[in-house]
Design a protein around this motif. Structure first.
Motif, PDB file in Angstrom:
ATOM      1  N   SER A 150      -7.574  -1.753   2.984  1.00  0.00           N
ATOM      2  CA  SER A 150      -6.276  -1.825   3.653  1.00  0.00           C
ATOM      3  C   SER A 150      -6.231  -0.868   4.834  1.00  0.00           C
ATOM      4  O   SER A 150      -5.685  -1.182   5.898  1.00  0.00           O
ATOM      5  CB  SER A 150      -5.153  -1.498   2.659  1.00  0.00           C
ATOM      6  OG  SER A 150      -5.199  -2.358   1.542  1.00  0.00           O
ATOM      7  N   PHE A 151      -6.804   0.326   4.652  1.00  0.00           N
ATOM      8  CA  PHE A 151      -6.883   1.318   5.737  1.00  0.00           C
ATOM      9  C   PHE A 151      -7.549   0.701   6.969  1.00  0.00           C
ATOM     10  O   PHE A 151      -7.014   0.757   8.084  1.00  0.00           O
ATOM     11  CB  PHE A 151      -7.684   2.519   5.233  1.00  0.00           C
ATOM     12  CG  PHE A 151      -8.187   3.458   6.299  1.00  0.00           C
ATOM     13  CD1 PHE A 151      -7.368   4.449   6.814  1.00  0.00           C
ATOM     14  CD2 PHE A 151      -9.494   3.367   6.771  1.00  0.00           C
ATOM     15  CE1 PHE A 151      -7.833   5.320   7.794  1.00  0.00           C
ATOM     16  CE2 PHE A 151      -9.970   4.228   7.734  1.00  0.00           C
ATOM     17  CZ  PHE A 151      -9.134   5.212   8.250  1.00  0.00           C
ATOM     18  N   CYS A 172      -7.439   7.505  -0.226  1.00  0.00           N
ATOM     19  CA  CYS A 172      -8.118   6.212  -0.108  1.00  0.00           C
ATOM     20  C   CYS A 172      -7.474   5.338   0.964  1.00  0.00           C
ATOM     21  O   CYS A 172      -8.177   4.666   1.725  1.00  0.00           O
ATOM     22  CB  CYS A 172      -8.098   5.485  -1.455  1.00  0.00           C
ATOM     23  SG  CYS A 172      -9.098   6.267  -2.730  1.00  0.00           S
ATOM     24  N   TYR A 173      -6.145   5.364   1.025  1.00  0.00           N
ATOM     25  CA  TYR A 173      -5.467   4.530   2.026  1.00  0.00           C
ATOM     26  C   TYR A 173      -5.315   5.246   3.361  1.00  0.00           C
ATOM     27  O   TYR A 173      -5.548   4.663   4.420  1.00  0.00           O
ATOM     28  CB  TYR A 173      -4.089   4.109   1.508  1.00  0.00           C
ATOM     29  CG  TYR A 173      -3.313   3.273   2.511  1.00  0.00           C
ATOM     30  CD1 TYR A 173      -3.843   2.090   3.017  1.00  0.00           C
ATOM     31  CD2 TYR A 173      -2.060   3.674   2.968  1.00  0.00           C
ATOM     32  CE1 TYR A 173      -3.154   1.327   3.940  1.00  0.00           C
ATOM     33  CE2 TYR A 173      -1.354   2.910   3.883  1.00  0.00           C
ATOM     34  CZ  TYR A 173      -1.902   1.745   4.376  1.00  0.00           C
ATOM     35  OH  TYR A 173      -1.217   0.990   5.299  1.00  0.00           O
ATOM     36  N   ALA A 229       0.834  -1.200   0.000  1.00  0.00           N
ATOM     37  CA  ALA A 229       0.000   0.000   0.000  1.00  0.00           C
ATOM     38  C   ALA A 229       0.870   1.252   0.000  1.00  0.00           C
ATOM     39  O   ALA A 229       0.617   2.210  -0.746  1.00  0.00           O
ATOM     40  CB  ALA A 229      -0.919  -0.008   1.219  1.00  0.00           C
ATOM     41  N   LEU A 244      -7.484  -0.107  -1.332  1.00  0.00           N
ATOM     42  CA  LEU A 244      -6.755   0.815  -0.448  1.00  0.00           C
ATOM     43  C   LEU A 244      -7.623   1.179   0.757  1.00  0.00           C
ATOM     44  O   LEU A 244      -7.113   1.301   1.875  1.00  0.00           O
ATOM     45  CB  LEU A 244      -6.350   2.073  -1.221  1.00  0.00           C
ATOM     46  CG  LEU A 244      -5.298   1.870  -2.313  1.00  0.00           C
ATOM     47  CD1 LEU A 244      -5.119   3.155  -3.123  1.00  0.00           C
ATOM     48  CD2 LEU A 244      -3.966   1.432  -1.709  1.00  0.00           C
ATOM     49  N   ARG A 245      -8.917   1.342   0.538  1.00  0.00           N
ATOM     50  CA  ARG A 245      -9.846   1.605   1.656  1.00  0.00           C
ATOM     51  C   ARG A 245      -9.908   0.387   2.576  1.00  0.00           C
ATOM     52  O   ARG A 245      -9.888   0.522   3.805  1.00  0.00           O
ATOM     53  CB  ARG A 245     -11.222   1.944   1.086  1.00  0.00           C
ATOM     54  CG  ARG A 245     -12.351   2.049   2.113  1.00  0.00           C
ATOM     55  CD  ARG A 245     -13.604   2.518   1.383  1.00  0.00           C
ATOM     56  NE  ARG A 245     -14.831   2.192   2.091  1.00  0.00           N
ATOM     57  CZ  ARG A 245     -15.431   2.986   2.981  1.00  0.00           C
ATOM     58  NH1 ARG A 245     -14.872   4.133   3.306  1.00  0.00           N
ATOM     59  NH2 ARG A 245     -16.569   2.632   3.549  1.00  0.00           N
TER      60      ARG A 245
END
Length: 309
Positions: free
Chosen positions: A260-261, A158-159, A131, A257-258
């Motif tokens: 992953s956040f 996003c991340y 990421a 990415l969201r």
């Protein structure tokens, strides 16, 4: 829109009135309206073949549970999964409630049909290393420095902020609350405040300095190469190129990415309720799926590393 031979003008009128009500009163997003309209379109297309004639209001009034089960079988035969079918039933129940309110049909036969349980697939998060690499090297494939800075800023949001891609692209300069937080408009027009960590803010500032276009306070912050609002498809294509360059799986999308956040916050001990607020989930049960993701990662690491595994 469908050809007139698929349904009568009267059915077409109810269809447009229903969508207008969903937009004006319930304030559903454009994407949701498109999905709901597609769900109704699939029913009408099925009924044309099932009944052998264009769909009239009388047909909608007289559908039986057997007809609805035939429709669900038709959807499955065309590859629809449980989640898609459940959403389709939800959309059609909304349409029938509208018809009932207008005095044209009742949802009784449809209410007798149970929605299938969702196929709960776990969100596919990137590793923290991948990421970070996507963001730090996100501009490597661009010749234009401002476009590289733009793509880095979008992916950082996003991340680093857990934003949906549509939320990031809908941001305007007026959505910034100083340099500490962003006002995000999410699904259903709901707003939430999302804190901005320094690296994200720095990426946004870098883009703004380099961008040749100066949007107004209420205009979309992120611009395309010709100056119009940036489209999600361009970000998706950029991620596709980065996946190829970095050797990442097809699941490495902007939405990943969201995921992953949320996954990385939870893995670091983040509070589930706080993560729910940051993501803008209406229900905690939606956020709880990330506990399963984290458990899956733990088990994978255990099986790889434990000497008795």
């Amino acid at each position: 829109m469908m050809a007139l031979t698929v349904h009568s003008k009267e059915v077409g009128k109810w269809r447009e009135m229903w969508l207008d009500e969903l937009s004006s009163l319930r304030r559903l997003s454009e994407q949701t309206l498109i999905a709901y309209d597609r769900d109704l379109d699939q029913l009408l297309q099925f009924l044309v073949n099932h009944l052998g004639e264009p769909v009239h209001t009388k047909h909608l009034q007289n559908l039986t549970p057997t007809d609805w089960r035939a429709f669900l079988a038709y959807r499955r035969a065309n590859g629809a999964k449980n989640r898609s079918i459940a959403r389709s039933l939800s959309a059609l129940k909304s349409f029938y409630k509208f018809l009932a309110k207008e005095g044209w049909a009742t949802p009784d036969s449809l209410n007798a049909i149970r929605a299938p349980k969702n196929d709960q697939s776990l969100p596919k998060a990137l590793t923290a290393i991948d990421a970070k690499r996507m963001i730090e090297d996100g501009g490597m494939l661009d010749d234009e420095p401002w476009i590289a800075a733009r793509d880095i800023a979008v992916m950082a949001l996003c991340y680093g902020g857990g934003l949906r891609i549509a939320e990031a692209l809908a941001l305007t300069p007026s959505d910034f609350d100083g340099n500490d937080a962003l006002r995000i408009t999410g699904k259903g027009g709901k707003t939430r405040m999302v804190p901005i960590i320094k690296p994200i803010y720095a990426a946004i500032e870098d883009y703004q300095r380099k961008c040749p276009f100066q949007p107004g306070p209420k205009d979309a912050l992120f611009r395309g190469a010709r100056g119009g609002p940036l489209r999600a498809r361009l970000v998706q294509l950029k991620m596709q190129k980065l996946r190829s360059a970095f050797g990442l799986p097809a699941s490495a999308t902007p939405h990943a990415l969201r995921h992953s956040f949320a996954t990385h916050l939870l893995g670091a001990g983040g509070d589930l309720r706080a993560i729910q607020e940051l993501l803008g989930h209406a229900s905690l049960s939606t956020t709880q799926i990330y506990t399963k993701v984290d458990s899956a990662h733990l088990m994978e690491a255990y099986l790889k590393a434990h000497p008795r595994s």
